[in-house]
Scaffold this motif. Structure first.
Motif, PDB file in Angstrom:
ATOM      1  N   LEU A   7      61.228 -35.917  77.655  1.00  0.00           N
ATOM      2  CA  LEU A   7      60.057 -36.475  78.314  1.00  0.00           C
ATOM      3  C   LEU A   7      59.586 -37.743  77.615  1.00  0.00           C
ATOM      4  CD1 LEU A   7      57.857 -33.311  79.059  1.00  0.00           C
ATOM      5  CD2 LEU A   7      59.331 -34.549  80.652  1.00  0.00           C
ATOM      6  N   GLY A   8      59.309 -38.746  78.403  1.00  0.00           N
ATOM      7  CA  GLY A   8      58.613 -39.910  77.874  1.00  0.00           C
ATOM      8  C   GLY A   8      57.113 -39.642  77.945  1.00  0.00           C
ATOM      9  N   ILE A   9      56.386 -39.915  76.870  1.00  0.00           N
ATOM     10  CA  ILE A   9      54.958 -39.597  76.803  1.00  0.00           C
ATOM     11  C   ILE A   9      54.173 -40.855  76.486  1.00  0.00           C
ATOM     12  CG2 ILE A   9      53.203 -38.199  75.658  1.00  0.00           C
ATOM     13  CD1 ILE A   9      55.418 -36.204  74.958  1.00  0.00           C
ATOM     14  N   GLU A  10      53.129 -41.079  77.254  1.00  0.00           N
ATOM     15  CA  GLU A  10      52.280 -42.249  77.073  1.00  0.00           C
ATOM     16  C   GLU A  10      50.826 -41.868  77.320  1.00  0.00           C
ATOM     17  OE1 GLU A  10      52.510 -45.455  79.960  1.00  0.00           O
ATOM     18  OE2 GLU A  10      52.829 -46.863  78.309  1.00  0.00           O
ATOM     19  N   PRO A  11      49.909 -42.198  76.395  1.00  0.00           N
ATOM     20  CA  PRO A  11      50.133 -42.885  75.110  1.00  0.00           C
ATOM     21  C   PRO A  11      50.412 -41.873  74.002  1.00  0.00           C
ATOM     22  CG  PRO A  11      47.796 -42.631  75.498  1.00  0.00           C
ATOM     23  CD  PRO A  11      48.458 -42.023  76.680  1.00  0.00           C
ATOM     24  N   LEU A  12      50.773 -42.399  72.835  1.00  0.00           N
ATOM     25  CA  LEU A  12      50.996 -41.530  71.674  1.00  0.00           C
ATOM     26  C   LEU A  12      49.719 -41.306  70.885  1.00  0.00           C
ATOM     27  CD1 LEU A  12      54.433 -42.910  70.404  1.00  0.00           C
ATOM     28  CD2 LEU A  12      53.983 -40.906  71.823  1.00  0.00           C
ATOM     29  N   GLU A  13      48.650 -42.019  71.245  1.00  0.00           N
ATOM     30  CA  GLU A  13      47.319 -41.815  70.662  1.00  0.00           C
ATOM     31  C   GLU A  13      46.343 -41.471  71.777  1.00  0.00           C
ATOM     32  OE1 GLU A  13      47.231 -44.747  66.725  1.00  0.00           O
ATOM     33  OE2 GLU A  13      46.118 -45.281  68.549  1.00  0.00           O
ATOM     34  N   LEU A  14      45.638 -40.369  71.607  1.00  0.00           N
ATOM     35  CA  LEU A  14      44.608 -39.989  72.563  1.00  0.00           C
ATOM     36  C   LEU A  14      43.296 -40.640  72.121  1.00  0.00           C
ATOM     37  CD1 LEU A  14      45.448 -36.220  73.085  1.00  0.00           C
ATOM     38  CD2 LEU A  14      46.051 -38.138  74.544  1.00  0.00           C
ATOM     39  N   GLN A  15      42.869 -41.642  72.847  1.00  0.00           N
ATOM     40  CA  GLN A  15      41.676 -42.397  72.463  1.00  0.00           C
ATOM     41  C   GLN A  15      40.460 -41.883  73.232  1.00  0.00           C
ATOM     42  OE1 GLN A  15      42.384 -46.599  72.862  1.00  0.00           O
ATOM     43  NE2 GLN A  15      43.993 -46.616  71.305  1.00  0.00           N
ATOM     44  N   PHE A  16      39.434 -41.481  72.466  1.00  0.00           N
ATOM     45  CA  PHE A  16      38.198 -40.967  73.050  1.00  0.00           C
ATOM     46  C   PHE A  16      37.043 -41.887  72.662  1.00  0.00           C
ATOM     47  CE2 PHE A  16      40.912 -37.250  72.701  1.00  0.00           C
ATOM     48  CZ  PHE A  16      40.720 -36.607  73.910  1.00  0.00           C
ATOM     49  N   PRO A  17      36.328 -42.493  73.645  1.00  0.00           N
ATOM     50  CA  PRO A  17      35.110 -43.259  73.339  1.00  0.00           C
ATOM     51  C   PRO A  17      34.004 -42.281  72.926  1.00  0.00           C
ATOM     52  CG  PRO A  17      36.010 -43.847  75.497  1.00  0.00           C
ATOM     53  CD  PRO A  17      36.683 -42.597  75.068  1.00  0.00           C
ATOM     54  N   PHE A  18      33.865 -42.063  71.643  1.00  0.00           N
ATOM     55  CA  PHE A  18      33.027 -40.967  71.135  1.00  0.00           C
ATOM     56  C   PHE A  18      31.548 -41.218  71.414  1.00  0.00           C
ATOM     57  CE2 PHE A  18      30.695 -38.449  68.105  1.00  0.00           C
ATOM     58  CZ  PHE A  18      31.396 -37.264  68.070  1.00  0.00           C
ATOM     59  N   GLU A  19      30.903 -40.219  72.041  1.00  0.00           N
ATOM     60  CA  GLU A  19      29.463 -40.209  72.248  1.00  0.00           C
ATOM     61  C   GLU A  19      28.954 -38.791  72.062  1.00  0.00           C
ATOM     62  OE1 GLU A  19      27.704 -42.575  75.493  1.00  0.00           O
ATOM     63  OE2 GLU A  19      29.772 -43.021  76.092  1.00  0.00           O
ATOM     64  N   LEU A  20      27.844 -38.639  71.352  1.00  0.00           N
ATOM     65  CA  LEU A  20      27.279 -37.323  71.100  1.00  0.00           C
ATOM     66  C   LEU A  20      26.810 -36.678  72.400  1.00  0.00           C
ATOM     67  CD1 LEU A  20      25.215 -37.939  67.830  1.00  0.00           C
ATOM     68  CD2 LEU A  20      27.390 -36.715  68.052  1.00  0.00           C
ATOM     69  N   LYS A  21      26.991 -35.360  72.471  1.00  0.00           N
ATOM     70  CA  LYS A  21      26.499 -34.532  73.573  1.00  0.00           C
ATOM     71  C   LYS A  21      27.022 -35.002  74.928  1.00  0.00           C
ATOM     72  CE  LYS A  21      22.244 -33.428  71.060  1.00  0.00           C
ATOM     73  NZ  LYS A  21      20.757 -33.437  71.094  1.00  0.00           N
ATOM     74  N   LYS A  22      28.290 -35.424  74.946  1.00  0.00           N
ATOM     75  CA  LYS A  22      28.886 -35.890  76.190  1.00  0.00           C
ATOM     76  C   LYS A  22      30.370 -35.559  76.219  1.00  0.00           C
ATOM     77  CE  LYS A  22      29.511 -40.013  79.033  1.00  0.00           C
ATOM     78  NZ  LYS A  22      29.259 -41.469  79.160  1.00  0.00           N
ATOM     79  N   GLN A  23      30.820 -34.945  77.321  1.00  0.00           N
ATOM     80  CA  GLN A  23      32.249 -34.680  77.477  1.00  0.00           C
ATOM     81  C   GLN A  23      32.997 -35.993  77.721  1.00  0.00           C
ATOM     82  OE1 GLN A  23      33.034 -31.823  80.562  1.00  0.00           O
ATOM     83  NE2 GLN A  23      32.651 -30.071  79.233  1.00  0.00           N
ATOM     84  N   ILE A  24      34.154 -36.102  77.074  1.00  0.00           N
ATOM     85  CA  ILE A  24      34.937 -37.333  77.184  1.00  0.00           C
ATOM     86  C   ILE A  24      36.380 -36.953  77.500  1.00  0.00           C
ATOM     87  CG2 ILE A  24      35.572 -39.484  76.042  1.00  0.00           C
ATOM     88  CD1 ILE A  24      33.266 -38.843  74.048  1.00  0.00           C
ATOM     89  N   SER A  25      36.990 -37.670  78.433  1.00  0.00           N
ATOM     90  CA  SER A  25      38.354 -37.359  78.861  1.00  0.00           C
ATOM     91  C   SER A  25      39.275 -38.547  78.696  1.00  0.00           C
ATOM     92  CB  SER A  25      38.367 -36.913  80.336  1.00  0.00           C
ATOM     93  OG  SER A  25      37.581 -35.760  80.531  1.00  0.00           O
ATOM     94  N   CYS A  26      40.554 -38.238  78.541  1.00  0.00           N
ATOM     95  CA  CYS A  26      41.604 -39.256  78.572  1.00  0.00           C
ATOM     96  C   CYS A  26      42.845 -38.628  79.196  1.00  0.00           C
ATOM     97  CB  CYS A  26      41.893 -39.808  77.178  1.00  0.00           C
ATOM     98  SG  CYS A  26      42.613 -38.613  76.048  1.00  0.00           S
ATOM     99  N   SER A  27      43.837 -39.454  79.516  1.00  0.00           N
ATOM    100  CA  SER A  27      44.999 -38.967  80.273  1.00  0.00           C
ATOM    101  C   SER A  27      46.290 -39.131  79.488  1.00  0.00           C
ATOM    102  CB  SER A  27      45.114 -39.721  81.603  1.00  0.00           C
ATOM    103  OG  SER A  27      43.977 -39.506  82.402  1.00  0.00           O
ATOM    104  N   LEU A  28      47.218 -38.234  79.790  1.00  0.00           N
ATOM    105  CA  LEU A  28      48.594 -38.316  79.294  1.00  0.00           C
ATOM    106  C   LEU A  28      49.517 -38.469  80.488  1.00  0.00           C
ATOM    107  CD1 LEU A  28      49.002 -35.579  76.509  1.00  0.00           C
ATOM    108  CD2 LEU A  28      49.253 -38.041  76.242  1.00  0.00           C
ATOM    109  N   HIS A  29      50.519 -39.310  80.327  1.00  0.00           N
ATOM    110  CA  HIS A  29      51.466 -39.548  81.421  1.00  0.00           C
ATOM    111  C   HIS A  29      52.848 -39.113  80.934  1.00  0.00           C
ATOM    112  CE1 HIS A  29      52.838 -41.349  85.146  1.00  0.00           C
ATOM    113  NE2 HIS A  29      53.807 -41.953  84.477  1.00  0.00           N
TER     114      HIS A  29
END
Length: 238
Positions: A7-29
């Motif tokens: 499998l090719g995986i992108e990205p290799l770093e899961l980047q989260f715009p960190f904010e307190l008391k807030k759910q944050i999502s990112c995607s893997l392809h």
């Protein structure tokens, strides 16, 4: 993408715009680089902190799959804003036509003699998006925006076009006003000429009437003089 064999995986770093008391999502392809059915499983060192959907699945030959990783709302921020969390994506070749229900935990166990391809991912906290900048001091709400100037001193192209059009419209409006004024003056001149001609005609008529009256008066005077001459001649003879 990663150097995984299956499998090719992108990205290799899961980047989260960190904010307190807030759910944050990112995607893997995920991209299946083979002609086989590939089963995958996503693991993390902090399973209570993250929600992975889907965390297992089948990627068809030469097909792709998207995964959403959601970090639960955090009450405290790391002192150095560095994350020690890790993710692991495991993938194995499975039977042709396999479905989600065919996936088992043993498929990803190397102790069972299976060839498992593994790719490690790290978590990175990034700064959240910045809010829009406030209105600069000295500018008034509702006032027309001034053309922006680039580093080389030229007005931005779109604003330059707008300013050029405005500059072109203004002389046209003035030209229309001058043309309208000239037209009104011409009409007034023509009206004055017509009225002058009418006055001349009326004056000629008056002159003719007066001339006729004068002629009539002269004839009467001649008759009176002739009558007087005859009368005086009669008196003399008498």
């Amino acid at each position: 993408m990663s150097t995984g064999e299956l499998l090719g995986i992108e990205p290799l770093e899961l980047q989260f715009p960190f904010e307190l008391k807030k759910q944050i999502s990112c995607s893997l392809h995920l991209t299946n680089k083979t002609n086989e059915y590939i089963a995958f499983k996503v693991k993390t060192t902090s399973p209570k902190k993250y929600c992975v959907r889907p965390n297992t699945g089948i990627v068809l030959p030469r097909s792709t799959c998207d995964i959403v990783v959601t970090m639960q709302a955090q009450r405290e921020a790391p002192s150095d804003m560095q994350s020690k969390d890790k993710f692991l994506v495991q993938s194995v070749i499975t039977n042709q036509g396999a479905t989600l229900k065919d996936i088992t935990a043993d498929m990803f166990s190397k102790d069972s003699g299976n060839t498992v391809d593994e790719v490690k991912l790290r978590v990175v906290y990034v700064s959240p998006p910045q809010p829009p900048s406030p209105v600069p001091e000295g500018s008034e709400e509702g006032s027309s925006p001034r053309p922006s100037v680039s580093d080389n001193g030229h007005i931005a192209s779109s604003e330059f076009v707008a300013a050029t059009r405005a500059a072109a419209i203004e002389p046209k409006e003035k030209s229309y006003e001058a043309s309208d004024l000239l037209s009104r003056l011409t009409d007034e001149k023509n009206l004055a000429v017509q009225q002058n001609a009418k006055l001349r005609q009326e004056l000629e008529l008056l002159k003719r009437d007066l001339s006729k009256k004068q002629r009539g008066f002269s004839f009467i005077a001649v008759l009176i003089i002739a009558f007087l001459a005859i009368f005086l001649g009669y008196l003399v003879k008498s």
